[in-house]
Design an enzyme around this catalytic site. Structure first.
Site, mmCIF file in Angstrom:
data_model
loop_
_atom_site.group_PDB
_atom_site.id
_atom_site.type_symbol
_atom_site.label_atom_id
_atom_site.label_comp_id
_atom_site.label_asym_id
_atom_site.label_seq_id
_atom_site.Cartn_x
_atom_site.Cartn_y
_atom_site.Cartn_z
ATOM 1 N N SER A 165 0.885 -1.280 -0.097
ATOM 2 C CA SER A 165 0.105 0.092 -0.047
ATOM 3 C C SER A 165 0.879 1.157 -0.039
ATOM 4 O O SER A 165 1.925 1.288 0.507
ATOM 5 C CB SER A 165 -0.865 -0.108 1.229
ATOM 6 O OG SER A 165 -1.797 -0.926 1.111
HETATM 7 N N1 SAH Z 1 -1.579 -4.503 3.965
HETATM 8 C C1 SAH Z 1 -0.606 -4.714 2.752
HETATM 9 C C2 SAH Z 1 -1.493 -4.402 1.518
HETATM 10 C C3 SAH Z 1 -1.622 -5.745 0.752
HETATM 11 S S1 SAH Z 1 -2.432 -5.666 -0.710
HETATM 12 C C4 SAH Z 1 0.358 -3.760 2.715
HETATM 13 O O1 SAH Z 1 0.902 -3.174 3.862
HETATM 14 O O2 SAH Z 1 1.120 -3.371 1.951
HETATM 15 C C5 SAH Z 1 -3.988 -6.361 -0.165
HETATM 16 C C6 SAH Z 1 -3.863 -7.783 0.038
HETATM 17 O O3 SAH Z 1 -5.357 -8.119 0.581
HETATM 18 C C7 SAH Z 1 -3.518 -8.686 -0.873
HETATM 19 O O4 SAH Z 1 -2.482 -9.287 -0.313
HETATM 20 C C8 SAH Z 1 -4.497 -9.658 -1.129
HETATM 21 O O5 SAH Z 1 -4.079 -10.751 -1.338
HETATM 22 C C9 SAH Z 1 -5.432 -9.427 0.231
HETATM 23 N N2 SAH Z 1 -6.676 -9.953 0.202
HETATM 24 C C10 SAH Z 1 -7.617 -9.923 -0.876
HETATM 25 N N3 SAH Z 1 -8.943 -10.285 -0.562
HETATM 26 C C11 SAH Z 1 -8.534 -10.808 0.905
HETATM 27 C C12 SAH Z 1 -9.319 -11.689 1.689
HETATM 28 N N4 SAH Z 1 -10.867 -12.080 1.424
HETATM 29 N N5 SAH Z 1 -8.960 -12.056 2.701
HETATM 30 C C13 SAH Z 1 -7.468 -11.751 3.196
HETATM 31 N N6 SAH Z 1 -6.876 -10.859 2.388
HETATM 32 C C14 SAH Z 1 -7.099 -10.701 1.064
#
Ligand code: SAH
Length: 216
Positions: free
Chosen positions: A66
């Site tokens: 993010s």
């Molecule tokens: N929090 C992370 C952002 C990752 S992007 C950071 O700090 O960089 C968002 C993430 O949400 C992805 O890795 C994706 O696989 C996950 N995601 C999407 N749908 C989800 C669900 N239903 N349950 C858990 N994770 C999910």
């Protein structure tokens, strides 16, 4: 020139904090937490020189780490008027960047991720940082984490088409939930569990990867 590399990281990290201030992040606790977490640990080596730019970056498996401003903005909303986050749940841990920031502001973070290899990366990153107050679970976050709730703060890092009901149910009294909602058009939703019921405020337009069903 190892020393030089360290200095560069320090300087670019300080610049990231300045940019967050310019964009309107005011909460010093949030800025301190952002400055305490080395974002370059979480991005692929080839991108490490860009780790402190205020942009989302690819983290593998088609997902992104993010944007720092969005992380800061969401945590600032959760914290507003409180010194600490309390027991916190993150949905969509990716490789753990935001979880590590959250872990600076509370003693207990639970984070779930649906993609197994990313979860393993997150675990390895927490070990590298010696961040031992983050518990990571491979699960579909649509269901929250009922065995660990209720939570004072819940933060979602992927956009669903609507607010998952279990997340509302797992909010403690006066608990707060911040999440992106929508598909092509998304907004940030902030929900508080007040004695009178759930109160929702719709905020900024945002751009997140989709909240998907099931695990892989
Ligand atoms: N929090 C992370 C952002 C990752 S992007 C950071 O700090 O960089 C968002 C993430 O949400 C992805 O890795 C994706 O696989 C996950 N995601 C999407 N749908 C989800 C669900 N239903 N349950 C858990 N994770 C999910």
């Amino acid at each position: 020139m190892l020393h030089g590399i360290g200095m560069t990281s320090q300087r670019t990290r300080a610049r990231m904090i300045e940019r967050l201030r310019e964009k309107g992040i005011r909460n010093e606790a949030v800025l301190n937490a952002m400055s305490a977490v080395p974002r370059h640990v979480f991005v692929e080596e080839a991108l490490a020189s860009r780790a402190y730019e205020d942009t989302a970056l690819p983290l593998g498996m088609g997902q992104t780490i993010s944007q720092p401003f969005v992380v800061a903005r969401m945590i600032e909303l959760l914290l507003n008027g409180r010194p600490m986050l309390g027991k916190t749940l993150e949905i969509g841990a990716g490789c753990g960047y935001q979880a590590a920031v959250l872990a600076q502001l509370t003693s207990e973070v639970y984070a779930v991720e649906r993609i197994g290899p990313l979860l393993e990366k997150a675990k390895a990153n927490m070990r590298t940082l010696q961040q031992f107050n983050v518990r990571l679970k491979h699960a579909d976050g649509h269901f929250g984490l009922p065995e660990a709730g209720p939570f004072d703060s819940i933060i979602v890092a992927a956009a669903g088409t609507r607010v998952p009901q279990p997340l509302l149910e797992q909010l403690a009294p006066n608990g707060r939930l911040v999440l992106p909602v929508g598909t092509t058009e998304q907004y940030l939703s902030f929900i508080e569990r007040t004695p009178q019921g759930f109160v929702e405020t719709r905020l900024d337009a945002v751009r997140f990867v989709p909240l998907l069903a099931g695990t892989q």
